[in-house]
Scaffold this active site. Structure first.
Site, short mmCIF file in Angstrom:
data_model
loop_
_atom_site.label_atom_id
_atom_site.label_comp_id
_atom_site.label_asym_id
_atom_site.label_seq_id
_atom_site.Cartn_x
_atom_site.Cartn_y
_atom_site.Cartn_z
N CYS A 2 50.57 41.97 46.41
CA CYS A 2 51.89 41.35 46.47
C CYS A 2 51.79 39.97 45.86
O CYS A 2 50.71 39.47 45.59
CB CYS A 2 52.34 41.23 47.92
SG CYS A 2 52.30 42.78 48.81
N ARG A 27 52.72 41.68 40.09
CA ARG A 27 51.78 41.92 41.18
C ARG A 27 52.29 42.97 42.16
O ARG A 27 51.54 43.49 42.98
CB ARG A 27 51.50 40.63 41.94
CG ARG A 27 50.88 39.55 41.10
CD ARG A 27 50.63 38.33 41.95
NE ARG A 27 49.61 38.59 42.95
CZ ARG A 27 48.31 38.42 42.75
NH1 ARG A 27 47.87 38.00 41.60
NH2 ARG A 27 47.45 38.67 43.72
N TRP A 74 54.24 44.99 47.09
CA TRP A 74 53.66 46.29 46.73
C TRP A 74 53.26 46.89 48.07
O TRP A 74 52.29 46.46 48.68
CB TRP A 74 52.46 46.08 45.82
CG TRP A 74 51.88 47.33 45.25
CD1 TRP A 74 52.25 47.96 44.09
CD2 TRP A 74 50.81 48.12 45.79
NE1 TRP A 74 51.48 49.08 43.88
CE2 TRP A 74 50.59 49.20 44.92
CE3 TRP A 74 50.02 48.02 46.94
CZ2 TRP A 74 49.61 50.16 45.14
CZ3 TRP A 74 49.05 48.99 47.17
CH2 TRP A 74 48.85 50.04 46.27
N ASN A 100 49.95 38.84 51.69
CA ASN A 100 49.38 39.73 50.68
C ASN A 100 48.07 40.24 51.26
O ASN A 100 47.25 39.45 51.71
CB ASN A 100 49.14 38.93 49.39
CG ASN A 100 48.41 39.73 48.33
OD1 ASN A 100 48.40 40.95 48.37
ND2 ASN A 100 47.81 39.03 47.38
N GLY A 101 47.89 41.58 51.26
CA GLY A 101 46.64 42.12 51.80
C GLY A 101 46.94 43.01 52.99
O GLY A 101 48.06 43.49 53.17
N GLU A 482 40.30 55.04 27.36
CA GLU A 482 41.24 53.94 27.46
C GLU A 482 42.61 54.33 26.88
O GLU A 482 43.65 54.00 27.45
CB GLU A 482 40.67 52.70 26.75
CG GLU A 482 41.55 51.47 26.71
CD GLU A 482 41.97 50.95 28.08
OE1 GLU A 482 41.43 51.40 29.11
OE2 GLU A 482 42.88 50.11 28.12
N LYS A 486 46.07 54.33 28.99
CA LYS A 486 47.28 53.58 28.58
C LYS A 486 48.48 54.51 28.60
O LYS A 486 49.53 54.14 29.11
CB LYS A 486 47.13 52.98 27.16
CG LYS A 486 46.21 51.80 27.03
CD LYS A 486 46.69 50.53 27.69
CE LYS A 486 46.28 50.38 29.10
NZ LYS A 486 45.03 49.83 29.47
N GLU A 489 49.47 55.53 32.29
CA GLU A 489 49.96 54.49 33.22
C GLU A 489 51.33 53.96 32.83
O GLU A 489 52.10 53.58 33.70
CB GLU A 489 48.94 53.38 33.46
CG GLU A 489 48.66 52.43 32.36
CD GLU A 489 47.64 51.36 32.76
OE1 GLU A 489 47.52 51.01 33.93
OE2 GLU A 489 46.94 50.87 31.85
N HIS A 505 32.80 72.77 27.20
CA HIS A 505 32.35 73.09 28.56
C HIS A 505 33.52 73.20 29.54
O HIS A 505 33.32 73.18 30.74
CB HIS A 505 31.35 72.04 29.04
CG HIS A 505 30.13 71.98 28.20
ND1 HIS A 505 29.19 72.99 28.15
CD2 HIS A 505 29.70 71.05 27.31
CE1 HIS A 505 28.23 72.68 27.29
NE2 HIS A 505 28.53 71.50 26.76
N LYS A 603 49.27 44.53 38.95
CA LYS A 603 48.35 43.95 37.97
C LYS A 603 46.97 43.71 38.55
O LYS A 603 45.97 44.07 37.96
CB LYS A 603 48.94 42.64 37.43
CG LYS A 603 48.11 41.99 36.34
CD LYS A 603 48.15 42.79 35.07
CE LYS A 603 47.30 42.19 33.96
NZ LYS A 603 47.07 43.16 32.88
C1 AGP Z 1 44.62 48.63 33.19
O1 AGP Z 1 45.64 48.93 32.31
C2 AGP Z 1 44.95 48.81 34.60
N1 AGP Z 1 46.13 48.15 34.96
C3 AGP Z 1 43.80 48.73 35.58
O2 AGP Z 1 43.02 49.87 35.35
C4 AGP Z 1 42.85 47.50 35.57
O3 AGP Z 1 42.10 47.50 34.40
C5 AGP Z 1 41.94 47.55 36.81
O4 AGP Z 1 42.73 47.47 37.96
C6 AGP Z 1 40.88 46.48 36.81
O5 AGP Z 1 41.45 45.20 36.88
P1 AGP Z 1 40.59 43.91 36.62
O6 AGP Z 1 40.13 43.96 35.21
O7 AGP Z 1 41.54 42.77 36.87
O8 AGP Z 1 39.46 43.93 37.57
#
Ligand code: AGP
Length: 608
Positions: A2, A27, A74, A100-101, A482, A486, A489, A505, A603
């Site tokens: 959050c 966040r 969140w 937050n947490g 990756e 992308k 997500e 496989h 994030k």
């Molecule tokens: C990436 O697009 C994601 N949002 C997520 O996988 C991110 O890379 C992951 O949470 C790790 O975050 P960090 O690099 O801040 O540790």
């Protein structure tokens, strides 16, 4: 996950808090709220939804005050609805908390508070904090908070205020980040520096187990045992402009476009082409210990993990230095055999990912030196690691990591070169060849960005497919992972990244005309092998998009081409990831998805 914001100063609190929440929205974005104090009275406004919904409600029912707290959520405990939206209150509505947490022992605490006659309005764990402060309050808010933190278990950051001890905001950190911003006659409290940057670059990072008191008469800091702590004000070099979209429709697109400059900044000053040396001043003091290491253990999550997989290949191929890569979330629970000769490398854009931090903490005093590759100065990872190599990407706001990924692989390339040099395992000519080509990477990236239109056209053609396979081998395998991450997500399309050689496989069973394959196939040592994979897909009526620097060699075997410039085989990820980021972006944008704030994500993942 959050976002917390607090403000005490002469400006309109509502304006500062709402603008701050807008900057913190990445966040968490399922509900939001503010509480402002005016004339000894608390005014609350909370909504289910995004900051724009909060703004709309505030327009209808304006409130303002001399100081206040804001929150973007969140959800962890309790559904995302108006009642569960922060800020939360005690029984009398005179104590306000944003959090937050997770408070892990909140059920026991809540039970005890209920037995004492407190009544609860929400399903959240946060609300216990407000009632505990009420229960422990005897005139001074920070004294009550000092008692309450002894009772809480879990990983949390919270902020509170009370009309019973006015003109004061308290911030507490035990896990997720919390930062104090200092300006003439005004104080800020926030989960990260981004909302503070609009007002000041002078910040103080709270450490775990610390309490900040922001009051009209000044700032005070304590640890959880109540002892005064002296904190240092740091000056940030980020500017507020860096967190504006600057004409781009989304932060993600802007951040994709920033990549050439980010690479220039990240490698700036590190390459001495005259001597063929890589200079990383932050490693100098630990050079002997680093040289003594026998392998690297790379720990990270998500996109940073994919950068780590590329790092592994760079270490092997450039420095003849063995490396293994681990998901932090798995590694932290394994009985890993680690020795003082293992160089630990933690990669994290935010430096606040709970799993990565826990894995690193578990390794302290077991492994060798710990290097953090991180984008945020002052973050927890940076403060806990022995050595930091900063990625110079500037603030990344889009939830999908783009420019920080490229910056991470730039740092890993420099580190591989440095290790090869230090261990004398890298011939000078090979080092020079890589260094020269690394310098040209930003220009090559610009060439790709100039072809945005053709990537957009291709993305639109494929926007209606429900499934994708991404294939790559060797250094292109992490890029395939990756690219698939992308796409899933931000567009919510199912995409799987796979190593080309593994296709036979199992995943080959999925191939048909409804499942296109994105093949990452630069002309490298594995090119011919990847060609065989292409044949296997074509033989099963699969549609192929080939991302390659060698279109002429692919002929009729592929349906669509994404051409990229050629580079050194070890540097292709800089160029292959870019079209994949754009491809995902344009599909998501075409589908009307919320590109910068995809559903269910945040994030920085500061909870386990
Ligand atoms: C990436 O697009 C994601 N949002 C997520 O996988 C991110 O890379 C992951 O949470 C790790 O975050 P960090 O690099 O801040 O540790």
């Amino acid at each position: 996950m959050c976002g917390i914001i607090g403000y005490l100063g002469p400006k309109s609190s509502t304006a500062v808090l709402v603008e701050g929440l807008r900057k913190l929205e990445y966040r968490g974005y399922d509900s939001a709220g503010i509480a402002v104090v005016s004339g000894g009275k608390i005014n609350l406004c909370r909504v289910k939804g995004k900051i724009k919904d909060l703004e709309a409600l505030l327009k209808k029912n304006p409130i303002d005050g001399d100081y206040g707290l804001g929150h973007t959520r969140w959800a962890t405990h309790g559904r995302p609805n108006e009642i569960n939206a922060h800020p939360h209150q005690d029984c009398q509505g005179k104590i306000i908390v944003v959090h937050n947490g997770i408070i892990e022992n909140y059920i026991i605490l809540k039970q005890k508070l209920l037995e004492k006659g407190h009544f609860f309005r929400t399903e959240t764990d946060t609300e216990v904090i407000a009632h505990l402060i009420e229960e422990n309050f005897s005139g001074c808010l920070e004294e009550a908070v000092k008692r309450v933190v002894q009772l809480l278990e879990g990983s949390f950051a919270f902020a509170c205020l009370s009309t019973l001890d006015p003109e004061k905001i308290i911030g507490v950190r035990s896990g997720p980040p919390l930062i104090v911003g200092v300006n003439d006659k005004e104080f800020f409290l926030a989960s990260d520096v981004v909302p503070i940057l609009d007002h000041t670059r002078r910040v103080i990072f709270l450490d775990d187990g610390e309490i900040a008191v922001l009051a009209s008469e000044g700032l005070k800091f304590f640890d959880f045992s109540g002892q005064t702590v002296n904190k240092t004000i740091m000056e940030l070099n980020w500017s507020p402009l860096m967190v504006e979209k600057r004409g781009f429709k989304h932060f993600m697109l802007k951040e994709i476009y920033e990549q050439p400059q980010v690479i220039r900044e990240t490698i700036s000053g590190a390459l001495s082409l005259d001597t063929g040396e890589v200079i990383l001043p932050n490693l100098a003091a630990s050079a002997e210990r680093l040289k003594a290491c026998r392998q690297a253990v790379i720990i990270a999550c998500g996109t940073s993990y994919h950068a780590g997989l590329i790092g592994q290949i760079l270490f092997e191929s450039i420095a003849a230095f063995p490396a293994k890569v681990e998901y932090a979330s798995e590694f932290r629970y394994r009985d890993c055999l680690i020795s003082p000769e293992d160089l630990v490398i933690a990669i994290s854009q935010s430096g606040e990912t709970a799993d990565t931090l826990a894995a690193v903490r578990g390794l302290k005093d077991k492994g060798g030196p710990i290097i953090a590759i991180c984008n945020v100065l002052g973050s927890t990872l940076v403060r806990e690691a022995e050595i930091t190599l900063l990625t110079q990407a500037g603030p990344e706001v889009g939830v999908a990591a783009t420019k920080t990924f490229s910056a991470q692989i730039a740092v890993l390339t420099l580190l591989a070169l440095w290790l090869g040099q230090a261990k004398r395992s890298l011939p000078k000519e090979k080092a020079l060849e890589i260094m020269l080509e690394l310098q040209r990477i930003p220009h090559r990236m610009e060439e790709i960005l100039n072809c945005q239109d053709s990537i957009e056209t291709l993305a639109h053609r494929f926007a209606s497919y429900a499934h994708f396979l991404y294939l790559g081998r060797w250094i292109s395998f992490p890029v395939a992972l990756e690219g698939a991450l992308k796409l899933k997500e931000i567009s919510y399309i199912h995409a799987e990244g796979y190593a080309g050689g593994e296709m036979k496989h199992g995943p080959i069973a999925l191939i048909d005309e409804k499942m296109p394959t994105m093949v990452v196939i630069p002309k490298d040592r594995i090119f011919e092998k990847m060609l065989s994979n292409l044949h296997e897909i074509k033989a099963r009526d699969g549609l192929i998009i080939a991302l390659t620097d060698s279109p002429a060699d692919l002929g009729q075997q592929v349906d669509y081409l994404l051409p990229i410039p050629s580079t050194h085989p070890l540097l292709t990820p800089f160029l292959t990831v870019l079209p994949l980021q754009l491809f995902a972006y344009f599909i998501a944008n075409r589908l009307g998805a919320d590109v910068d704030q995809p559903r269910n994500l945040a994030k920085s993942v500061t909870v386990e």
